[in-house]
Design an enzyme around this catalytic site. Structure first.
Site, PDB file in Angstrom:
ATOM      1  N   ASP A   1       0.848  -1.193   0.000  1.00  0.00           N
ATOM      2  CA  ASP A   1       0.000   0.000   0.000  1.00  0.00           C
ATOM      3  C   ASP A   1       0.886   1.247   0.000  1.00  0.00           C
ATOM      4  OD1 ASP A   1      -3.226   0.452   1.104  1.00  0.00           O
ATOM      5  OD2 ASP A   1      -1.842   2.162   1.054  1.00  0.00           O
TER       6      ASP A   1
ATOM      7  N   GLY B   1     -15.439   2.652   4.084  1.00  0.00           N
ATOM      8  CA  GLY B   1     -14.071   3.086   3.869  1.00  0.00           C
ATOM      9  C   GLY B   1     -13.477   2.667   2.541  1.00  0.00           C
ATOM     10  N   GLN B   2     -14.264   2.008   1.684  1.00  0.00           N
ATOM     11  CA  GLN B   2     -13.709   1.609   0.383  1.00  0.00           C
ATOM     12  C   GLN B   2     -13.541   2.836  -0.501  1.00  0.00           C
ATOM     13  OE1 GLN B   2     -15.909  -1.411  -1.795  1.00  0.00           O
ATOM     14  NE2 GLN B   2     -14.237  -1.715  -3.253  1.00  0.00           N
ATOM     15  N   SER B   3     -12.334   3.013  -1.032  1.00  0.00           N
ATOM     16  CA  SER B   3     -12.064   4.153  -1.915  1.00  0.00           C
ATOM     17  C   SER B   3     -11.641   3.706  -3.305  1.00  0.00           C
ATOM     18  CB  SER B   3     -10.985   5.054  -1.303  1.00  0.00           C
ATOM     19  OG  SER B   3      -9.781   4.343  -1.122  1.00  0.00           O
TER      20      SER B   3
ATOM     21  N   HIS C   1     -10.105  -5.679  -2.919  1.00  0.00           N
ATOM     22  CA  HIS C   1      -8.746  -5.872  -2.407  1.00  0.00           C
ATOM     23  C   HIS C   1      -8.810  -6.214  -0.936  1.00  0.00           C
ATOM     24  CE1 HIS C   1      -9.884  -1.620  -2.182  1.00  0.00           C
ATOM     25  NE2 HIS C   1      -9.193  -1.556  -1.050  1.00  0.00           N
TER      26      HIS C   1
ATOM     27  N   HIS D   1      -6.722  -5.950   2.482  1.00  0.00           N
ATOM     28  CA  HIS D   1      -5.588  -5.340   3.166  1.00  0.00           C
ATOM     29  C   HIS D   1      -4.991  -6.396   4.101  1.00  0.00           C
ATOM     30  CE1 HIS D   1      -6.745  -0.960   2.471  1.00  0.00           C
ATOM     31  NE2 HIS D   1      -7.926  -1.531   2.280  1.00  0.00           N
TER      32      HIS D   1
HETATM   33  P1  AMP Z   1      -9.734   1.146   0.442  1.00  0.00           P
HETATM   34  O1  AMP Z   1      -9.876   2.502   1.099  1.00  0.00           O
HETATM   35  O2  AMP Z   1     -10.098  -0.009   1.329  1.00  0.00           O
HETATM   36  O3  AMP Z   1     -10.459   1.130  -0.892  1.00  0.00           O
HETATM   37  O4  AMP Z   1      -8.188   0.954   0.162  1.00  0.00           O
HETATM   38  C1  AMP Z   1      -7.539   1.501  -0.946  1.00  0.00           C
HETATM   39  C2  AMP Z   1      -6.077   1.514  -0.616  1.00  0.00           C
HETATM   40  O5  AMP Z   1      -5.352   1.695  -1.808  1.00  0.00           O
HETATM   41  C3  AMP Z   1      -5.650   2.634   0.334  1.00  0.00           C
HETATM   42  O6  AMP Z   1      -5.097   2.065   1.522  1.00  0.00           O
HETATM   43  C4  AMP Z   1      -4.613   3.406  -0.469  1.00  0.00           C
HETATM   44  O7  AMP Z   1      -3.552   3.877   0.306  1.00  0.00           O
HETATM   45  C5  AMP Z   1      -4.170   2.381  -1.485  1.00  0.00           C
HETATM   46  N1  AMP Z   1      -3.639   2.924  -2.721  1.00  0.00           N
HETATM   47  C6  AMP Z   1      -4.114   3.969  -3.455  1.00  0.00           C
HETATM   48  N2  AMP Z   1      -3.360   4.126  -4.572  1.00  0.00           N
HETATM   49  C7  AMP Z   1      -2.406   3.166  -4.542  1.00  0.00           C
HETATM   50  C8  AMP Z   1      -1.316   2.808  -5.402  1.00  0.00           C
HETATM   51  N3  AMP Z   1      -1.066   3.468  -6.538  1.00  0.00           N
HETATM   52  N4  AMP Z   1      -0.525   1.761  -5.038  1.00  0.00           N
HETATM   53  C9  AMP Z   1      -0.754   1.089  -3.898  1.00  0.00           C
HETATM   54  N5  AMP Z   1      -1.770   1.372  -3.037  1.00  0.00           N
HETATM   55  C10 AMP Z   1      -2.578   2.386  -3.359  1.00  0.00           C
END
Ligand code: AMP
Length: 115
Positions: free
Chosen positions: A33, A94-96, A101, A103
């Site tokens: 991450d 919290g999914q962005s 994926h 974690h």
């Molecule tokens: P979520 O908020 O559960 O959708 O997690 C998305 C995750 O993707 C966050 O922890 C971000 O820090 C991570 N993230 C965003 N862009 C990248 C990237 N280019 N490479 C690796 N992780 C990323």
């Protein structure tokens, strides 16, 4: 489901955006991450685009299981005896990034319940 050109994690899977890859299989990719929330923080994604774990579990439960198995393998590879697995599902959870994926986080103490 096929690759989605607008999806960040599809682009990482395709090699269009660099990532610090720690494990690769035919079905999944694991990479660190960019904003780690723990000393070890890795994301495990299926190579195929699926919006979230609810969609994936309904459409392809075997692949959902392989994501979980590979997440556990990442923890073992990286020497984590204790670890946390999180799959944020939906914006309010919290999914962005809307490509499922897991974690994999470890290397510090985590409270419970999470904040
Ligand atoms: P979520 O908020 O559960 O959708 O997690 C998305 C995750 O993707 C966050 O922890 C971000 O820090 C991570 N993230 C965003 N862009 C990248 C990237 N280019 N490479 C690796 N992780 C990323």
């Amino acid at each position: 489901m096929t690759e989605n050109a607008d999806c960040l994690f599809c682009r990482i899977v395709a090699g269009e955006i660099p990532a610090d890859i720690v494990r690769a299989s035919n079905d999944t990719l694991a990479f660190r991450d960019v904003a780690p929330q723990a000393p070890t923080h890795v994301l495990v994604v299926p190579r195929e685009h699926h919006r979230d774990i609810a969609v994936l579990a309904a459409s392809d439960p075997e692949l959902a299981g392989r994501v979980m198995a590979d997440a556990v393998a990442v923890a073992a590879d990286l020497g984590l005896a204790d670890f946390r697995l999180v799959l944020n599902t939906g914006a309010s959870a919290g999914q962005s990034v809307f490509h499922v994926h897991a974690h994999v986080m470890g290397g510090r103490d985590f409270g419970w319940p999470p904040g």
